[in-house]
Motif scaffolding. Structure first.
Motif, PDB file in Angstrom:
ATOM      1  N   VAL A 135       0.820  -1.213   0.000  1.00  0.00           N
ATOM      2  CA  VAL A 135       0.000   0.000   0.000  1.00  0.00           C
ATOM      3  C   VAL A 135       0.853   1.262   0.000  1.00  0.00           C
ATOM      4  N   GLY A 136       1.695   1.425   0.998  1.00  0.00           N
ATOM      5  CA  GLY A 136       2.511   2.630   1.070  1.00  0.00           C
ATOM      6  C   GLY A 136       3.256   2.700   2.387  1.00  0.00           C
ATOM      7  N   VAL A 137       4.077   3.728   2.512  1.00  0.00           N
ATOM      8  CA  VAL A 137       4.890   3.909   3.712  1.00  0.00           C
ATOM      9  C   VAL A 137       4.265   5.009   4.569  1.00  0.00           C
ATOM     10  N   PRO A 138       3.765   4.670   5.747  1.00  0.00           N
ATOM     11  CA  PRO A 138       3.195   5.704   6.615  1.00  0.00           C
ATOM     12  C   PRO A 138       4.272   6.606   7.193  1.00  0.00           C
ATOM     13  N   ALA A 139       3.887   7.823   7.510  1.00  0.00           N
ATOM     14  CA  ALA A 139       4.838   8.755   8.115  1.00  0.00           C
ATOM     15  C   ALA A 139       5.100   8.411   9.572  1.00  0.00           C
ATOM     16  N   ALA A 140       4.107   7.816  10.236  1.00  0.00           N
ATOM     17  CA  ALA A 140       4.235   7.512  11.664  1.00  0.00           C
ATOM     18  C   ALA A 140       3.412   6.276  11.979  1.00  0.00           C
ATOM     19  N   HIS A 141       3.787   5.603  13.060  1.00  0.00           N
ATOM     20  CA  HIS A 141       3.034   4.441  13.546  1.00  0.00           C
ATOM     21  C   HIS A 141       2.872   4.588  15.045  1.00  0.00           C
ATOM     22  N   ARG A 142       1.625   4.712  15.473  1.00  0.00           N
ATOM     23  CA  ARG A 142       1.331   4.808  16.909  1.00  0.00           C
ATOM     24  C   ARG A 142       1.045   3.415  17.455  1.00  0.00           C
ATOM     25  N   LEU A 143       1.699   3.074  18.551  1.00  0.00           N
ATOM     26  CA  LEU A 143       1.534   1.752  19.135  1.00  0.00           C
ATOM     27  C   LEU A 143       1.864   1.797  20.618  1.00  0.00           C
ATOM     28  N   GLU A 144       1.368   0.812  21.351  1.00  0.00           N
ATOM     29  CA  GLU A 144       1.734   0.693  22.759  1.00  0.00           C
ATOM     30  C   GLU A 144       3.193   0.279  22.851  1.00  0.00           C
ATOM     31  N   ILE A 163       9.889   5.524   9.319  1.00  0.00           N
ATOM     32  CA  ILE A 163       8.600   5.733   9.977  1.00  0.00           C
ATOM     33  C   ILE A 163       8.855   6.193  11.406  1.00  0.00           C
ATOM     34  N   VAL A 164       8.214   7.266  11.826  1.00  0.00           N
ATOM     35  CA  VAL A 164       8.396   7.758  13.188  1.00  0.00           C
ATOM     36  C   VAL A 164       7.575   6.905  14.155  1.00  0.00           C
ATOM     37  N   THR A 165       8.217   6.451  15.210  1.00  0.00           N
ATOM     38  CA  THR A 165       7.553   5.690  16.265  1.00  0.00           C
ATOM     39  C   THR A 165       6.841   6.655  17.208  1.00  0.00           C
ATOM     40  N   VAL A 166       5.544   6.439  17.405  1.00  0.00           N
ATOM     41  CA  VAL A 166       4.765   7.234  18.353  1.00  0.00           C
ATOM     42  C   VAL A 166       4.311   6.292  19.466  1.00  0.00           C
ATOM     43  N   ALA A 167       4.850   6.482  20.652  1.00  0.00           N
ATOM     44  CA  ALA A 167       4.579   5.578  21.762  1.00  0.00           C
ATOM     45  C   ALA A 167       3.337   6.013  22.524  1.00  0.00           C
ATOM     46  N   ALA A 168       2.303   5.165  22.464  1.00  0.00           N
ATOM     47  CA  ALA A 168       1.131   5.352  23.311  1.00  0.00           C
ATOM     48  C   ALA A 168       1.354   4.550  24.597  1.00  0.00           C
ATOM     49  N   LEU A 196       9.766   8.712  30.140  1.00  0.00           N
ATOM     50  CA  LEU A 196       9.547   9.557  28.968  1.00  0.00           C
ATOM     51  C   LEU A 196      10.871   9.970  28.340  1.00  0.00           C
ATOM     52  N   ARG A 197      11.868  10.261  29.166  1.00  0.00           N
ATOM     53  CA  ARG A 197      13.182  10.605  28.632  1.00  0.00           C
ATOM     54  C   ARG A 197      13.776   9.420  27.875  1.00  0.00           C
ATOM     55  N   TRP A 198      13.604   8.224  28.405  1.00  0.00           N
ATOM     56  CA  TRP A 198      14.062   7.004  27.707  1.00  0.00           C
ATOM     57  C   TRP A 198      13.410   6.914  26.330  1.00  0.00           C
ATOM     58  N   GLN A 199      12.111   7.172  26.255  1.00  0.00           N
ATOM     59  CA  GLN A 199      11.425   7.143  24.958  1.00  0.00           C
ATOM     60  C   GLN A 199      12.057   8.141  23.988  1.00  0.00           C
ATOM     61  N   LEU A 200      12.289   9.356  24.458  1.00  0.00           N
ATOM     62  CA  LEU A 200      12.838  10.384  23.573  1.00  0.00           C
ATOM     63  C   LEU A 200      14.238  10.017  23.115  1.00  0.00           C
ATOM     64  N   GLU A 201      15.032   9.419  23.986  1.00  0.00           N
ATOM     65  CA  GLU A 201      16.395   9.065  23.603  1.00  0.00           C
ATOM     66  C   GLU A 201      16.426   7.903  22.614  1.00  0.00           C
ATOM     67  N   LEU A 202      15.348   7.121  22.559  1.00  0.00           N
ATOM     68  CA  LEU A 202      15.237   6.095  21.523  1.00  0.00           C
ATOM     69  C   LEU A 202      14.753   6.694  20.196  1.00  0.00           C
ATOM     70  N   HIS A 204      11.749   8.342  19.805  1.00  0.00           N
ATOM     71  CA  HIS A 204      10.298   8.255  19.674  1.00  0.00           C
ATOM     72  C   HIS A 204       9.629   9.592  19.989  1.00  0.00           C
ATOM     73  N   ALA A 205       8.430   9.773  19.449  1.00  0.00           N
ATOM     74  CA  ALA A 205       7.492  10.756  19.970  1.00  0.00           C
ATOM     75  C   ALA A 205       6.581  10.012  20.935  1.00  0.00           C
ATOM     76  N   VAL A 206       5.967  10.729  21.880  1.00  0.00           N
ATOM     77  CA  VAL A 206       5.116  10.072  22.867  1.00  0.00           C
ATOM     78  C   VAL A 206       3.786  10.791  22.979  1.00  0.00           C
ATOM     79  N   VAL A 207       2.790  10.036  23.434  1.00  0.00           N
ATOM     80  CA  VAL A 207       1.449  10.563  23.649  1.00  0.00           C
ATOM     81  C   VAL A 207       1.069  10.276  25.091  1.00  0.00           C
ATOM     82  N   VAL A 208       0.731  11.310  25.842  1.00  0.00           N
ATOM     83  CA  VAL A 208       0.350  11.126  27.245  1.00  0.00           C
ATOM     84  C   VAL A 208      -1.125  11.451  27.423  1.00  0.00           C
TER      85      VAL A 208
END
Length: 241
Positions: A135-144, A163-168, A196-202, A204-208
């Motif tokens: 299908v295509g390449v998404p810009a981001a993937h939100r996942l737990e 693909i940017v990782t978005v951590a839910a 949250l800092r660990w997520q950013l250093e990997l 990722h973007a995060v959603v709180v």
């Protein structure tokens, strides 16, 4: 602070998620988040009107809006969201387990300037691989994603395809392990700030999610320290615990 999606749209590193709120609670919660300093808001169908009421109190360019739609979401759903948000564009649309048809419809909406970027949510590694191939390449993937479930296979796929990782649920469910509390004390931060800092250093973007005003503000206090390599290694050992 932001991370560039593959079409150079800047995604703020920390977003506020109003998606699970009942419709009548969205406006107040989004206002509270904006007052705390958040400039990115995630909404779902039924919450757009309240979110729009709050974000219209700031210049439109100051707030990044992400809309999450079911995978069968259509251009009609997008048009309804735009109307209720009171805006002429949405910065990022995420489709949960998207159908190819829905993706194509939203690609046209992107070409028409109604959407700045398209992403997906909640895919397994196999499903994401098939989606990219067919299908295509998404810009981001939100996942737990959190220290006990770091989703290494998916993160590797993200890196391979830009693909940017978005951590839910970025901190994870339940009580945090004692080792995280100990590391947080070392840095003079809360355990949630540490994770949250660990997520950013990997990278990722995060959603709180919704929280008291003091906690909302606290979660933005993660840009003034860095984790040592040996502490990152300690956190990595929490996988599966």
């Amino acid at each position: 602070m932001s991370i560039a999606l593959h079409n150079e749209v800047p995604l703020p590193l920390i977003s506020f998620d109003a998606g699970a709120l009942p419709p009548d609670a969205v406006a107040g919660s989004v206002r509270q988040a904006l007052a705390a300093g958040y400039r990115a808001v995630n909404v779902r169908p039924s919450g757009e009107s309240g979110a729009g009421e709050a974000i219209r109190e700031l210049p439109r360019g100051e707030v990044f809006v992400t809309l999450t739609l079911p995978g069968t979401g259509t251009a009609a759903a997008l048009a309804s969201a735009l109307r209720m948000l009171g805006t002429d564009r949405i910065d990022l649309v995420l489709l949960e387990r998207p159908t190819p048809q829905a993706w194509r419809e939203l690609e046209q909406a992107q070409a028409d300037g109604l959407v700045r970027a398209l992403g997906v949510a909640g895919l397994s590694a196999d499903a994401l691989r098939r989606f990219v191939e067919t299908v295509g390449v998404p810009a981001a993937h939100r996942l737990e994603l959190h220290p006990r479930e770091p989703r290494a296979e998916l993160r590797a796929l993200h890196a391979e395809h830009g693909i940017v990782t978005v951590a839910a649920d970025p901190v994870g469910p339940g009580a945090l392990p004692g080792v995280l509390r100990g590391l947080a004390a070392k840095y003079g931060k809360s355990p949630a700030q540490l994770v949250l800092r660990w997520q950013l250093e990997l990278g990722h973007a995060v959603v709180v999610g919704p929280a008291p005003a003091t906690l909302l503000a606290e979660q933005l206090g993660v840009f003034d320290f860095e984790l040592a390599a040996d502490d990152l290694a300690v956190i990595a050992e929490l996988e599966g615990t």
